[in-house]
Each structure stands twice: as structure tokens, then as C-alpha cells.
Design a protein around this motif. Structure first.
Motif, PDB file in Angstrom:
ATOM      1  N   THR A   1      35.621  48.232  18.864  1.00 13.55           N
ATOM      2  CA  THR A   1      34.813  47.328  18.022  1.00 13.55           C
ATOM      3  C   THR A   1      34.034  46.328  18.874  1.00 13.55           C
ATOM      4  O   THR A   1      32.896  45.980  18.531  1.00 13.55           O
ATOM      5  CB  THR A   1      35.699  46.588  17.004  1.00 13.55           C
ATOM      6  N   GLN A   2      34.612  45.902  19.978  1.00 14.63           N
ATOM      7  CA  GLN A   2      33.888  44.984  20.862  1.00 14.63           C
ATOM      8  C   GLN A   2      32.691  45.673  21.504  1.00 14.63           C
ATOM      9  O   GLN A   2      31.603  45.082  21.632  1.00 14.63           O
ATOM     10  CB  GLN A   2      34.816  44.438  21.953  1.00 14.63           C
ATOM     11  N   ALA A   3      32.861  46.950  21.881  1.00 17.23           N
ATOM     12  CA  ALA A   3      31.744  47.702  22.459  1.00 17.23           C
ATOM     13  C   ALA A   3      30.619  47.854  21.443  1.00 17.23           C
ATOM     14  O   ALA A   3      29.431  47.745  21.781  1.00 17.23           O
ATOM     15  CB  ALA A   3      32.228  49.074  22.935  1.00 17.23           C
ATOM     16  N   GLY A   4      30.987  48.075  20.178  1.00 18.92           N
ATOM     17  CA  GLY A   4      29.984  48.173  19.137  1.00 18.92           C
ATOM     18  C   GLY A   4      29.277  46.849  18.907  1.00 18.92           C
ATOM     19  O   GLY A   4      28.043  46.796  18.752  1.00 18.92           O
ATOM     20  N   ALA A   5      30.049  45.769  18.874  1.00 17.31           N
ATOM     21  CA  ALA A   5      29.468  44.442  18.649  1.00 17.31           C
ATOM     22  C   ALA A   5      28.544  44.039  19.803  1.00 17.31           C
ATOM     23  O   ALA A   5      27.450  43.513  19.589  1.00 17.31           O
ATOM     24  CB  ALA A   5      30.577  43.411  18.477  1.00 17.31           C
ATOM     25  N   ASP A   6      28.964  44.323  21.031  1.00 15.98           N
ATOM     26  CA  ASP A   6      28.139  43.990  22.195  1.00 15.98           C
ATOM     27  C   ASP A   6      26.818  44.757  22.150  1.00 15.98           C
ATOM     28  O   ASP A   6      25.751  44.210  22.471  1.00 15.98           O
ATOM     29  CB  ASP A   6      28.889  44.320  23.485  1.00 15.98           C
ATOM     30  N   ALA A   7      26.884  46.031  21.770  1.00 12.46           N
ATOM     31  CA  ALA A   7      25.664  46.840  21.693  1.00 12.46           C
ATOM     32  C   ALA A   7      24.731  46.305  20.624  1.00 12.46           C
ATOM     33  O   ALA A   7      23.504  46.262  20.808  1.00 12.46           O
ATOM     34  CB  ALA A   7      26.023  48.298  21.407  1.00 12.46           C
ATOM     35  N   CYS A   8      25.281  45.884  19.490  1.00 14.90           N
ATOM     36  CA  CYS A   8      24.469  45.322  18.412  1.00 14.90           C
ATOM     37  C   CYS A   8      23.776  44.043  18.880  1.00 14.90           C
ATOM     38  O   CYS A   8      22.577  43.844  18.640  1.00 14.90           O
ATOM     39  CB  CYS A   8      25.337  45.062  17.200  1.00 14.90           C
ATOM     40  N   LEU A   9      24.499  43.182  19.563  1.00 16.80           N
ATOM     41  CA  LEU A   9      23.916  41.931  20.026  1.00 16.80           C
ATOM     42  C   LEU A   9      22.846  42.158  21.089  1.00 16.80           C
ATOM     43  O   LEU A   9      21.839  41.440  21.155  1.00 16.80           O
ATOM     44  CB  LEU A   9      25.017  41.021  20.582  1.00 16.80           C
ATOM     45  N   ARG A  10      23.046  43.176  21.915  1.00 17.79           N
ATOM     46  CA  ARG A  10      22.093  43.422  22.995  1.00 17.79           C
ATOM     47  C   ARG A  10      20.850  44.183  22.522  1.00 17.79           C
ATOM     48  O   ARG A  10      19.724  43.853  22.890  1.00 17.79           O
ATOM     49  CB  ARG A  10      22.774  44.197  24.122  1.00 17.79           C
ATOM     50  N   TRP A  11      21.069  45.215  21.683  1.00 20.55           N
ATOM     51  CA  TRP A  11      19.996  46.127  21.328  1.00 20.55           C
ATOM     52  C   TRP A  11      19.448  45.912  19.922  1.00 20.55           C
ATOM     53  O   TRP A  11      18.401  46.466  19.583  1.00 20.55           O
ATOM     54  CB  TRP A  11      20.479  47.573  21.465  1.00 20.55           C
TER      55      TRP A  11
ATOM     56  N   GLY B   1      13.372  54.781  19.021  1.00 16.23           N
ATOM     57  CA  GLY B   1      14.802  54.850  18.720  1.00 16.23           C
ATOM     58  C   GLY B   1      15.690  55.319  19.848  1.00 16.23           C
ATOM     59  O   GLY B   1      16.904  55.393  19.679  1.00 16.23           O
ATOM     60  N   SER B   2      15.127  55.640  21.005  1.00 20.88           N
ATOM     61  CA  SER B   2      15.942  56.008  22.165  1.00 20.88           C
ATOM     62  C   SER B   2      16.082  54.802  23.086  1.00 20.88           C
ATOM     63  O   SER B   2      15.093  54.255  23.562  1.00 20.88           O
ATOM     64  CB  SER B   2      15.293  57.162  22.944  1.00 20.88           C
ATOM     65  N   THR B   3      17.314  54.404  23.328  1.00 25.57           N
ATOM     66  CA  THR B   3      17.579  53.305  24.250  1.00 25.57           C
ATOM     67  C   THR B   3      18.315  53.845  25.469  1.00 25.57           C
ATOM     68  O   THR B   3      18.788  54.982  25.479  1.00 25.57           O
ATOM     69  CB  THR B   3      18.448  52.230  23.585  1.00 25.57           C
ATOM     70  N   ALA B   4      18.425  53.013  26.476  1.00 28.87           N
ATOM     71  CA  ALA B   4      19.220  53.393  27.648  1.00 28.87           C
ATOM     72  C   ALA B   4      20.661  53.665  27.246  1.00 28.87           C
ATOM     73  O   ALA B   4      21.349  54.495  27.861  1.00 28.87           O
ATOM     74  CB  ALA B   4      19.146  52.285  28.700  1.00 28.87           C
ATOM     75  N   LEU B   5      21.130  53.000  26.195  1.00 29.32           N
ATOM     76  CA  LEU B   5      22.489  53.212  25.704  1.00 29.32           C
ATOM     77  C   LEU B   5      22.658  54.634  25.159  1.00 29.32           C
ATOM     78  O   LEU B   5      23.679  55.282  25.411  1.00 29.32           O
ATOM     79  CB  LEU B   5      22.807  52.183  24.620  1.00 29.32           C
TER      80      LEU B   5
ATOM     81  N   LEU C   1      25.234  57.428  26.633  1.00 27.74           N
ATOM     82  CA  LEU C   1      26.214  58.114  25.791  1.00 27.74           C
ATOM     83  C   LEU C   1      26.072  59.628  25.921  1.00 27.74           C
ATOM     84  O   LEU C   1      27.068  60.349  26.063  1.00 27.74           O
ATOM     85  CB  LEU C   1      26.037  57.678  24.335  1.00 27.74           C
ATOM     86  N   GLU C   2      24.842  60.117  25.887  1.00 28.31           N
ATOM     87  CA  GLU C   2      24.619  61.560  25.986  1.00 28.31           C
ATOM     88  C   GLU C   2      25.102  62.114  27.322  1.00 28.31           C
ATOM     89  O   GLU C   2      25.760  63.165  27.381  1.00 28.31           O
ATOM     90  CB  GLU C   2      23.132  61.862  25.772  1.00 28.31           C
ATOM     91  N   ALA C   3      24.819  61.410  28.393  1.00 27.54           N
ATOM     92  CA  ALA C   3      25.244  61.873  29.716  1.00 27.54           C
ATOM     93  C   ALA C   3      26.760  61.908  29.838  1.00 27.54           C
ATOM     94  O   ALA C   3      27.334  62.866  30.383  1.00 27.54           O
ATOM     95  CB  ALA C   3      24.644  60.969  30.800  1.00 27.54           C
ATOM     96  N   GLU C   4      27.432  60.892  29.302  1.00 27.86           N
ATOM     97  CA  GLU C   4      28.894  60.844  29.434  1.00 27.86           C
ATOM     98  C   GLU C   4      29.585  61.849  28.529  1.00 27.86           C
ATOM     99  O   GLU C   4      30.620  62.422  28.901  1.00 27.86           O
ATOM    100  CB  GLU C   4      29.400  59.421  29.184  1.00 27.86           C
TER     101      GLU C   4
ATOM    102  N   ALA D   1      26.394  53.752  18.618  1.00 23.65           N
ATOM    103  CA  ALA D   1      26.346  54.371  19.941  1.00 23.65           C
ATOM    104  C   ALA D   1      27.263  53.644  20.918  1.00 23.65           C
ATOM    105  O   ALA D   1      28.001  54.276  21.697  1.00 23.65           O
ATOM    106  CB  ALA D   1      24.908  54.375  20.457  1.00 23.65           C
ATOM    107  N   GLY D   2      27.246  52.319  20.872  1.00 16.43           N
ATOM    108  CA  GLY D   2      28.103  51.545  21.760  1.00 16.43           C
ATOM    109  C   GLY D   2      29.577  51.758  21.464  1.00 16.43           C
ATOM    110  O   GLY D   2      30.401  51.872  22.380  1.00 16.43           O
ATOM    111  N   ALA D   3      29.927  51.790  20.170  1.00 22.11           N
ATOM    112  CA  ALA D   3      31.318  52.013  19.797  1.00 22.11           C
ATOM    113  C   ALA D   3      31.789  53.395  20.244  1.00 22.11           C
ATOM    114  O   ALA D   3      32.907  53.551  20.751  1.00 22.11           O
ATOM    115  CB  ALA D   3      31.488  51.859  18.288  1.00 22.11           C
ATOM    116  N   ALA D   4      30.937  54.414  20.057  1.00 23.90           N
ATOM    117  CA  ALA D   4      31.303  55.764  20.479  1.00 23.90           C
ATOM    118  C   ALA D   4      31.499  55.837  21.986  1.00 23.90           C
ATOM    119  O   ALA D   4      32.437  56.494  22.478  1.00 23.90           O
ATOM    120  CB  ALA D   4      30.232  56.762  20.030  1.00 23.90           C
ATOM    121  N   LEU D   5      30.642  55.177  22.731  1.00 20.74           N
ATOM    122  CA  LEU D   5      30.791  55.159  24.187  1.00 20.74           C
ATOM    123  C   LEU D   5      32.071  54.433  24.590  1.00 20.74           C
ATOM    124  O   LEU D   5      32.789  54.882  25.497  1.00 20.74           O
ATOM    125  CB  LEU D   5      29.569  54.489  24.819  1.00 20.74           C
ATOM    126  N   GLY D   6      32.374  53.344  23.897  1.00 22.61           N
ATOM    127  CA  GLY D   6      33.631  52.653  24.161  1.00 22.61           C
ATOM    128  C   GLY D   6      34.837  53.533  23.872  1.00 22.61           C
ATOM    129  O   GLY D   6      35.825  53.527  24.626  1.00 22.61           O
TER     130      GLY D   6
END
Length: 409
Positions: free
Chosen positions: A70-80, A92-96, A100-103, A297-302
Motif C-alpha cells: 500500500t505504501q508503494a501504491g501511495a508513493d506512486a500516486c503522489l509522484r505520478w 499514459g506510459s510512465t517510467a514506472l 514494472l514491465e521489465a521486472e 502500477a506502483g502497488a504491483a511493483l511493490g
């Protein structure tokens, strides 16, 4: 008067009746048919502080409320920002998203990955963009609705074969190969075999090695929806394709969802880089849909990074599923043997399944209730999903509730 309180499990935003003289008058008859068949569905908004033990959702790894996720999701929301702001090909494509796709590709063993707004969109993208009017789609009879809809939208010829039957697949491919020998073709693969890896109703696994062998015998592609295997099957949760030794194969494409084991939202297509590039240019649910929200995307990566550090989560989820099956069958209930994290328990009728699920809720347990037309075999079931964060005491208590509330006679 009908309640509109969102905490009321029977709350409804309106009525299922319609003005019989208006253009939607036919809806009233459809509603009557559903009610009489015991097949009426309702939305039951749950509160944030839901007190039920949840065996209905698909949070297999217990990550949807994990503080790191949830923190990874919240951080991504605040940043992006709150949304992707446009389709992936516009803004709609970000570095995030790229990270995520690469990992995910690296984790699963595929050459490349493409993230979409949902698993449903991923399946529609893969099926429709990799086929054409001259393609034969060979589809398992128990496939998920998103694969079925992809087949319908593809304009390809679809042959539905009996569930988990590689010989039926081989026969269908053989018949098409003989026809292709005497015909010219246009775009799309000649033949594509489409299957879930783990089927969502009973939790049984597809015979992936045998399906791949049938495909290779006739030069067909294999497309597998790994929604219920990704994150729980294979070494450290790398998925059913990795477990079968098929990840990264040049003739195999996989889809998956980020909303089940990863506890977030979104879908992904995995495969050869050339296939992923083709989808970027040809898949309508990618081109014309807004990109996945950064928070998801951030939450999934987290979640992915957490699973890499704690691969034992996948093993624990599978252990819990097997425990459910062992204890339910010991109580003489008709429960399916799980190949992943889904266990279903048969009910004698749709009405009995609804009543059984309601009694479980009243006792503090949320279970899935699957009825026709969601189940193609017409058999109603309670559907249970195992989670790695359930204690042995919670597993035993849940089984006790299901057994005590089971239909009699």
C-alpha cells in the motif's frame, strides 16, 4: 423501502423493474426469469473495516493490505498523479510502467511484457491482435469469459473443445492443418490454442505440457491465461508457464492479472518481444484505453519485489488450499482438489448455494457463490480461495462454519 445504506449488504441503487411501455420494458421479463431461477445478483458494497474472514476474494498472497504494497501504491500516486491521464501511446506510459514491465518479464522468464488496465483487457488484446479471419482458435470449454469474449471479437473461427483434453485439441489442429495445405491465408496465426492455466471455478490446472506438444506438432501458437497461477505456482510464484518449462518459448504467450496474487490492479501480456511490439501497434484494448493508474502500477511493483524476498508466501498459500480440501472432504462435502489456490464445494441447487453463502456470512465468513450462467456446467458451488496469511486456526474455523451451515438432505 429498499435500503441505500452502503454498509447494508442488501442495499441497491435502484430497482430491477422497468417501464413496460418504454424501450427497456423487456428487462422486466428478464428480471422475472432470473428471480424465479434463483439467479438474481446483487451488489454488496463492503465497508473498509469489513469484519468477515474473506475466502471470497483472490488475495492469495495476502498483499492487498500489506503495508509495503500500500505504501508503494501511495508513493506512486503522489509522484505520478491519480491517473495515467491518457492511453499508453499518448501520455499514459510512465517510467514506472516500463519498470514494472521489465521486472515482471525478468521474474517470469519471458522476453517482454506489456501492462494493460485489467486482466480482461489483456486477454482481449492478446486473442484479438494475434488472430485474423483465417485463424483457427481452439478454446477449452471451461475458459474464462474474457478469453471467450476475445474469441468472439477476433473474427476467427473458434472451435470449443472438451475441458482439459489435449487429444481433442490435437484433432482440431490436425483438421485445420489438412485444410491449410490446400488454401491461401491472410493475416493472423494459422492456429492458436487458448486455455486458462488454472480454471477459476474448480481450481484445476490445464495440461500445459501436453497442450504445448500438440501445438508444436502442428505449428500452432499457445496462449495461456495465467491469472490464477501467476504468483503462486512455479518456483517462488513465477507462474504456471515457468512451472511447465514453457516460459520464454518462442511459440508461447501468457497473460496474467495483477489483481489476484499481487493484490493490486491491472493485467499483463508476456511473450516474445516481437509479439509485444505487435500488440502495442494492433491491440485495441491497449491502444484505445487509458493506461493503468500509477498507484496500481506502483502497488504491483511493490508486491513483486516483496514476493521475490518472501517466496515462501506462494508455498503457504498452496498449503492452505490443500488443507481446505482435506478437511472438507473429511467432512464428506464434495470439494475439488486444488492445483493452485481455488477450492470449490458443490451445492445441490442455485437457491441452496445462495442460502449456504448467506449462512456463512451470518457466521462471519465470506465465500464465493458461483451459479449459472457463470458456471458452464450448470452446477452451483461455493468457491473458496486460500490465502497465505490465514492461520491454521482460521482455516479450521472456516471449515467448521462451512460444514455447520451446509444444506441438509
Amino acid at each position: 423501502m429498499k435500503s441505500t445504506d452502503p454498509a447494508d449488504p442488501h442495499a441497491s441503487a435502484g430497482s430491477d423493474t422497468a417501464d413496460p411501455s418504454g424501450p427497456f420494458g423487456w428487462i422486466a421479463e428478464q428480471a422475472r426469469i432470473r428471480r424465479e431461477a434463483g439467479l438474481r445478483r446483487e451488489l454488496r458494497p463492503r465497508p473498509a473495516d469489513w469484519e468477515l474472514l474473506d475466502l471470497a476474494g483472490n488475495d492469495y498472497l495476502g498483499l492487498t493490505r500489506h503495508p509495503e504494497v500500500t505504501q508503494a501504491g501511495a508513493d506512486a500516486c503522489l509522484r505520478w498523479g491519480a491517473g495515467a491521464t491518457g492511453s499508453r501511446l499518448v501520455t499514459g506510459s510512465t517510467a514506472l510502467h516500463a519498470e514494472l514491465e521489465a521486472e515482471i518479464a525478468d521474474f517470469t522468464g519471458f522476453e517482454a511484457a506489456l501492462v494493460l488496465a485489467s486482466g480482461y483487457a489483456a486477454n482481449l488484446a492478446a486473442v484479438t491482435a494475434l488472430t485474423g479471419p483465417d485463424t483457427l482458435l481452439v478454446s477449452d470449454a471451461a475458459n474464462h469469459a474474457s478469453l471467450i469474449d476475445g474469441c468472439r471479437l477476433s473474427r476467427a473461427t473458434t472451435e470449443v473443445v472438451p475441458h482439459a483434453d489435449p487429444e481433442a485439441v490435437r484433432k482440431a489442429l490436425g483438421a485445420r492443418a489438412r485444410r491449410d495445405a490446400d488454401a491461401s491465408r491472410s493475416g493472423g496465426a494459422s492456429s492458436v490454442v487458448v486455455s486458462d492455466s488454472v480454471f477459476s471455478v474448480d481450481g484445476d490446472a490445464a495440461p500445459l505440457p501436453a497442450l504445448a506438444a500438440a501445438c508444436r506438432e502442428y505449428g500452432a501458437a499457445l496462449l495461456v491465461d495465467d491469472a490464477h497461477g501467476f504468483g503462486v505456482l512455479g518456483e517462488g510464484g513465477r507462474g504456471a508457464l515457468a512451472a511447465a518449462g514453457l516460459a520464454g518459448a518462442p511459440d508461447v504467450v501468457s497473460t496474467a492479472t495483477l489483481s489476484k496474487a499481487f493484490g493490486a490492479q491491472g493485467g499483463v501480456v508476456l511473450g516474445p518481444a516481437a509479439v509485444i511490439e505487435h500488440l502495442v501497434n494492433a491491440a485495441r484494448t491497449f491502444i484505445f484505453d487509458t493506461g493503468l493508474a500509477p498507484a496500481a502500477a506502483g502497488a504491483a511493483l511493490g508486491a513483486l519485489r516483496l514476493l521475490r524476498r518472501e517466496p515462501e508466501r506462494a508455498d503457504r498459500a498452496l498449503h492452505v488450499a490443500r488443507a481446505f480440501h482435506r478437511m472438507l472432504t473429511a467432512a464428506e462435502l464434495d470439494a475439488t482438489a486444488p492445483d493452485a489456490c481455488v477450492v470449490s464445494v458443490r451445492a445441490p441447487s442455485p437457491e441452496a448455494a445462495v442460502e449456504w453463502a448467506a449462512r456463512c456470512r451470518a457466521a462471519g465468513l465470506a465465500v464465493g457463490c458461483f451459479r449459472p450462467p457463470s458456471v458452464p456446467d450448470g452446477v452451483s458451488r461455493l468457491r473458496l480461495t486460500a490465502r497465505c496469511d490465514l492461520t491454521d486456526a482460521q482455516v479450521a474455523g472456516a471449515v467448521d462454519v462451512i460444514v455447520r451451515t451446509a444444506p441438509r438432505g
